[in-house]
Design an enzyme around this catalytic site. Structure first.
Site, PDB file in Angstrom:
ATOM      1  NE  ARG A   1      38.000 -27.089  17.845  1.00 53.24           N
ATOM      2  CZ  ARG A   1      38.494 -26.002  18.437  1.00 53.24           C
ATOM      3  NH1 ARG A   1      39.809 -25.921  18.663  1.00 53.24           N
ATOM      4  NH2 ARG A   1      37.710 -25.006  18.793  1.00 53.24           N
TER       5      ARG A   1
ATOM      6  CE  LYS B   1      36.669 -25.740  14.727  1.00 54.48           C
ATOM      7  NZ  LYS B   1      35.208 -25.590  14.845  1.00 54.48           N
TER       8      LYS B   1
ATOM      9  CG  HIS C   1      33.639 -33.064  19.091  1.00 56.62           C
ATOM     10  ND1 HIS C   1      34.822 -32.498  18.666  1.00 56.62           N
ATOM     11  CD2 HIS C   1      32.828 -32.021  19.399  1.00 56.62           C
ATOM     12  CE1 HIS C   1      34.720 -31.184  18.692  1.00 56.62           C
ATOM     13  NE2 HIS C   1      33.526 -30.856  19.137  1.00 56.62           N
TER      14      HIS C   1
ATOM     15  NE  ARG D   1      36.247 -29.320  21.415  1.00 52.99           N
ATOM     16  CZ  ARG D   1      37.131 -28.341  21.622  1.00 52.99           C
ATOM     17  NH1 ARG D   1      38.320 -28.632  22.116  1.00 52.99           N
ATOM     18  NH2 ARG D   1      36.844 -27.082  21.336  1.00 52.99           N
TER      19      ARG D   1
ATOM     20  CG  HIS E   1      34.751 -23.146  22.721  1.00 54.67           C
ATOM     21  ND1 HIS E   1      33.977 -23.705  23.719  1.00 54.67           N
ATOM     22  CD2 HIS E   1      34.863 -24.111  21.769  1.00 54.67           C
ATOM     23  CE1 HIS E   1      33.651 -24.936  23.384  1.00 54.67           C
ATOM     24  NE2 HIS E   1      34.182 -25.205  22.212  1.00 54.67           N
TER      25      HIS E   1
ATOM     26  CE1 TYR F   1      30.831 -29.603  25.941  1.00 52.69           C
ATOM     27  CE2 TYR F   1      31.751 -27.401  25.707  1.00 52.69           C
ATOM     28  CZ  TYR F   1      31.573 -28.683  25.229  1.00 52.69           C
ATOM     29  OH  TYR F   1      32.132 -29.048  24.043  1.00 52.69           O
TER      30      TYR F   1
END
Length: 324
Positions: A160, A184, A270, A273, A296, A305
Site C-alpha cells: 500500500r 493496517k 493502488h 498493487r 489482507h 483478483y
C-alpha cells in the site's frame, strides 16, 4: 449486563470521543479515522436540521432519512454503504458505553456497494513503463532514481502507498530481498521482492538518497505536500526538503506515469498493487500466499483478483478461439 445510559450530551461531543476510541483502542489508520469523522460530522449536521443535538434524539427513522437525502443527492452506492456502516458502528458504541439507552441503527440497512474489478496493467504495458523509468534513471537524476525505486518496489511487493512511505532504510533487507512492513492495524509482515527492485533500491540508496538527504536537489515533477514535520533521518524515501516523502506525492507520481496507459479506472499507486497481485496469480501463485503478501485479513478480499484473471482468460478466449 446492560450499561445505564449517561446523561444526554451533545452528539458532536460523542463523535469526538468515538474517533479517539477508533484511533487509540482500535488502532485504525489516520485515513480510516478521518473517513469516520467526515461521515459522522455529516450525520450531526443533518440531525441538527431536525432539531436533534443529543444522542437520545437519534432514531432509526432519522438515520434512514439521512441516507435517503444522500441518495437523492446522487452519492455513489459505495458512499451510502460506508455512511451506513459508520452510523452503525457509532450507535453500537454509544449503546455499549452508555452514551445512549438503545442502538437505533440495529435495523439500519444500506445498498450493497458495487465491487468493480480493480485496474490492472498488463505485462507489456508494465514493462514499457519500467523501461521508460530505467532510461531516465541512467541520467543519475536523484528524482528519477527515486521514482524507479518506488515503482519497482510497489510492483514487486504489492505494498500500500501508506506502507511504502512509512518505510525506513532499516526495514529493507537487500541481502534476503525482503522488506518489513507495518500495515493496517499496526500489523507487521515481511514481504519479498525481486532482483530488479533490489537493483533499483541500491542505485537510489547509493546515488540519490545522499543528495536528497543533503537537500541539494530541486524536485522535478513531484511537489511535496503533507510531509511529516518530525526528524526523518531514517526514512527510506525522501523528498526535496530532507523530509519523508508523502502519500500525495507518490500518488501524483504514479498517476502521472499511468496517465498515458489506456483504462478509465483510478490510476494511482493502488493500481500497481492490483497489478502485482494479478500477475502473481496469473503466474500460478497460491491465493493464500498472495493474501499474506498483501496483508489482507480475509481471504475473501484477495479473491477479487481471481475474478480479474478469469475475466482476462475469457477475453483471450473470445478473441482467439474460432468457436467462442
Amino acid at each position: 449486563m446492560r450499561v445505564t445510559a449517561a446523561p444526554a450530551r451533545l452528539l458532536a461531543a460523542h463523535v469526538d470521543d468515538f474517533v479517539i476510541y477508533l484511533a487509540a483502542e482500535r488502532g485504525f489508520s489516520v485515513h480510516t479515522v478521518r473517513a469516520y469523522r467526515t461521515d459522522l460530522a455529516g450525520l450531526v449536521a443533518y440531525a441538527e436540521t431536525r432539531g436533534v443535538t443529543d444522542t437520545e434524539g437519534l432514531s432509526l427513522d432519522l438515520l434512514r432519512d439521512w441516507l435517503w437525502v444522500a441518495t437523492q443527492a446522487g452519492l455513489a452506492r459505495a458512499t451510502i454503504a460506508r455512511r451506513s456502516a459508520s452510523a452503525r458502528s457509532f450507535t453500537a458504541w454509544l449503546a455499549r458505553t452508555g452514551g445512549s439507552s438503545a442502538d437505533p441503527a440495529v435495523r439500519l440497512r444500506s445498498p450493497k456497494p458495487g465491487r468493480p474489478l480493480p485496474r490492472v496493467i498488463n505485462r507489456a504495458q508494465m514493462q514499457d513503463l519500467l523501461t521508460h523509468l530505467e532510461l531516465r534513471a541512467r541520467t543519475n537524476d536523484p528524482a528519477a532514481l527515486r521514482e524507479l525505486a518506488i515503482v519497482e518496489l510497489l510492483y514487486a511487493s504489492g505494498l500500500r502507498v501508506s506502507e511504502l512511505v512509512g518505510l525506513d532504510v532499516a526495514d529493507v533487507d537487500l541481502h534476503r530481498l525482503t522488506v518489513r512492513v507495518t500495515g493496517k492495524g499496526a500489523k507487521e509482515r515481511v514481504v519479498p521482492f525481486g532482483v530488479p527492485a533490489q537493483t533499483a533500491i541500491l542505485a537510489y540508496l547509493g546515488r540519490a538518497r545522499p543528495v536528497l538527504a543533503a537537500g541539494g536537489v530541486q524536485e522535478t515533477g513531484v511537489q511535496e505536500t503533507g510531509v511529516q514535520k518530525a526528524a526523518v533521518q531514517n526514512a527510506l524515501f525522501l523528498g526535496a526538503r530532507r523530509q519523508r516523502l508523502g502519500v500525495r506525492a507518490v500518488y501524483r507520481l504514479v498517476a502521472t506515469l499511468l496517465a498515458g496507459i489506456p483504462g478509465n479506472e483510478p490510476a494511482g499507486p493502488h493500481a500497481l498493487r492490483h497489478t502485482a497481485a494479478t500477475h502473481l496469480l496469473d503466474g500460478g501463485a497460491d491465493l493464500r500466499a498472495v493474501q499474506e503478501l498483501l496483508g489482507h485479513a480475509s481471504l475473501g478480499t484477495t479473491q477479487i483478483y481471481t475474478h480479474v484473471s478469469a475475466e482476462r482468460l475469457q477475453q483471450s478466449y473470445r478473441s482467439a478461439h474460432p468457436r467462442a
